[in-house]
Enzyme design. Structure first.
Site, PDB file in Angstrom:
ATOM      1  N   THR B 247       1.040  -1.436  -0.082  1.00 16.99           N
ATOM      2  CA  THR B 247      -0.204  -0.149   0.035  1.00 16.99           C
ATOM      3  C   THR B 247       0.873   0.962  -0.191  1.00 16.99           C
ATOM      4  O   THR B 247       1.763   1.958   0.909  1.00 16.99           O
ATOM      5  CB  THR B 247      -1.119  -0.329   1.239  1.00 16.99           C
ATOM      6  OG1 THR B 247      -1.826  -0.880   1.097  1.00 16.99           O
ATOM      7  CG2 THR B 247      -1.987   1.148   1.356  1.00 16.99           C
ATOM      8  N   CYS B 332      35.321   8.743  14.050  1.00 14.63           N
ATOM      9  CA  CYS B 332      36.131   8.311  14.986  1.00 14.63           C
ATOM     10  C   CYS B 332      35.182   8.155  16.563  1.00 14.63           C
ATOM     11  O   CYS B 332      35.848   8.002  17.518  1.00 14.63           O
ATOM     12  CB  CYS B 332      37.117   9.047  15.683  1.00 14.63           C
ATOM     13  SG  CYS B 332      36.194  11.266  15.457  1.00 14.63           S
TER      14      CYS B 332
END
Ligand code: PLP
Lengths: 126, 408
Positions: B247, B332
């Protein structure tokens, strides 16, 4: 991920940031880490009669790395070399409430203290 | 969510996601509360209204990229569009061949499906890039073989902003008769892309990168010359010409349509204004020594500013400007310390990777925000250089690359 208040405090107001004369025989310098890993810590101690009378740091790294090294200088000042050698990275983790991904910052700070002591002792042995 | 006591955080992360334009939100609202029917329901006005919304959106998106409305398939976002393009073509044409050509700087929505196909037996050529992030067209041409069924290349890189020569890539693919997928999720808000002029057979786009909602996207699939066929990834109710079942997300699609219409209208003005602001910021950063811009100097999306402040670690740089929302140029924050595959592909030296942050500007970025963010970033960089042992060594004239670093 938010930083703990203590990390933010050390980042905003770093303790003992700066350098000591690395050529002095009373000064031990430890440099640990590597630029390609994203962390380099320089920790220096000035020693009189086996006692650390001054300490300075400079750090390239994240906020937790800066806080760990700042805290380390604060702690070692006034300690004997043996006492400083006994500082454990887990003490730093606890004090700064570091999350698991930042534990390596505390490990680096412990290594920096030990490297500075070694450097000082090597100079004395010469 | 907002708290008057906390200062406003300036948003410079538009290549991660954009604010939904209030005009888009406005257009979507009736499709939650009034026209909430299933666009497939043919028996009542709720369904017809929803279908009208879908039809209009299809026209609006088609107008933005110069396609026919019927060539668009709505998806759950850029990731699904890219997955459907890669898996859909590879599997549909597996009997013709099992070779794919792509670049080393793709978004993971393209890279990871291709890696998966590689595990399933496909052969893949990853084109390297130069230091600015561009692939070499001659290498692309040479890489295409008899059994190549798909070339998939990113349009504008979301990390560094480098724009590939997509028209030339399209021409090569046309010439060789290979299906070309362009991942245009980033950059469609400011750049004009026409599927015919760019020789594109498949094009992925994403709502939340063009001031539309998150979780909605579209895939353009060429219908003529050549007619591209796709194997669907999910099976179900037969929607979207059988290529994407389920849908339809009516409010999301209406929002995507409105966002596309606004981009078409405002793109050129947005582009000029954003570029001016970006250049102002970049010029201010470049006044500092040892600052490097990552990506292409000119062939770069106007909102992109991925910059390395040498000797300053990126995460700390961000921490020093808490009122500015930016992305780290490196990874990092992860435990692995792995730099991103894009920065690696550029050949950015490993130490510079950790010093990069990405500003990305957009439609809602103001002059005042740019000036404040620039100021805060420069202040943060200076403070951290004073604190950086690497900066100190650099200033003492020590060659950092000659040092043997102690690490475990
Ligand atoms: C180039 C590129 N491709 C694909 C995607 C994935 O889109 P989405 O976030 O809508 O799944 C993005 C955005 O994150 C992108 O920038």
């Amino acid at each position: 991920m938010a930083y703990s208040d203590k990390v933010v405090d050390h980042f905003d107001n770093p303790r003992n940031m700066g350098s000591l004369d690395k050529n002095s025989t009373e000064v031990g310098t430890g440099i640990v880490g590597a630029p390609e890993c994203g962390d380099v810590m320089k920790l220096q101690i000035q020693v009189e009669d086996d006692r650390i009378v001054d300490a300075k740091f400079k750090t390239f790294g994240c906020g937790s790395a800066i806080a760990s090294s700042s805290l380390a200088t604060e702690w070692v000042k006034g300690m004997t070399l043996d006492e400083a050698h006994n500082i454990k990275n887990t003490d730093i983790v606890q004090e700064l409430a570091l999350p698991p991904v930042k534990i390596h910052c505390s490990v680096l700070a412990e290594e920096a203290i030990k490297a500075a002591i070694e450097d000082y002792q090597a100079k004395k042995a010469e | 969510m907002s708290d008057s006591a906390t200062p406003r955080v300036f948003y410079f992360d538009n290549y991660a996601s954009t604010r939904t334009d209030p005009r888009v939100v406005e257009a979507m609202l009736p499709y939650f509360t009034e026209a909430y029917g299933n666009s497939n329901s043919r028996s009542h006005s709720y369904g017809w209204k929803a279908e009208e919304g879908i039809d209009q959106a299809r026209e609006q998106v088609a107008a933005l990229i110069g396609s026919k409305p019927a060539e668009l398939i709505f998806t759950s976002g850029g990731t699904e569009s890219c997955n459907l393009a890669v898996f859909g073509v590879a599997r549909m044409y597996a009997e013709k061949g099992k070779h794919i050509v792509t670049s080393a700087v793709e978004h993971r929505a393209v890279m990871d499906p291709i890696r998966q196909l590689e595990r399933e037996g496909w052969d893949v050529t990853y084109l390297p890039v130069d230091t600015t992030g561009l692939i070499d067209l001659a290498e692309l041409e040479a890489a295409i073989r008899e059994d190549t069924t798909l070339v998939s290349i990113i349009f504008g890189n979301n990390e560094i902003g480098t724009q590939q020569d997509s028209k030339a890539i399209g021409a090569i693919c046309k010439d060789k008769g290979v299906v070309f997928h362009l991942d245009a999720c980033t950059g469609l808000d400011t750049e004009a892309i026409n599927v015919d002029e760019h020789g594109v057979d498949l094009l992925s786009l994403s709502g939340h990168k063009i001031y539309g909602p998150k979780g909605i996207g579209a895939l353009y699939v060429r219908r003529r010359r050549p007619r591209v066929r796709l194997q669907p990834m999910m099976l179900g109710g037969g929607q979207e010409r059988g290529m994407r079942h389920g849908t339809l997300n009516v409010p999301g699609i209406v929002g995507l349509g409105k966002a596309a219409a606004l981009c078409l209208e405002e793109r050129d003005a947005d582009r000029a204004r954003i570029l001016g602001l970006r250049n102002r910021m970049e010029a201010a950063f470049m006044e500092l020594e040892e600052v490097y811009v990552n990506g292409h100097p000119t062939q770069r999306l106007p909102g992109a500013l991925n910059v390395s402040f040498n000797y300053v670690e990126g995460e700390s740089l961000m921490m020093g400007m808490p009122n500015v929302a930016v992305s780290s140029g490196s990874a990092c924050t992860s435990a692995t310390l792995e730099p991103s595959h894009v920065m690696r592909a550029l050949g950015v030296s490993e130490d510079l990777v950790h010093t990069s942050i990405r500003f990305s500007l957009g439609r809602f970025t103001t002059d005042e925000e740019v000036d404040t963010a620039t100021e805060q970033c420069l202040a943060s960089a200076q403070k951290l250089r004073d604190m950086s042992p690497l900066w100190e060594m650099f200033k003492e004239g020590i060659d950092l690359s000659a040092i043997e670093w102690k690490h475990d």
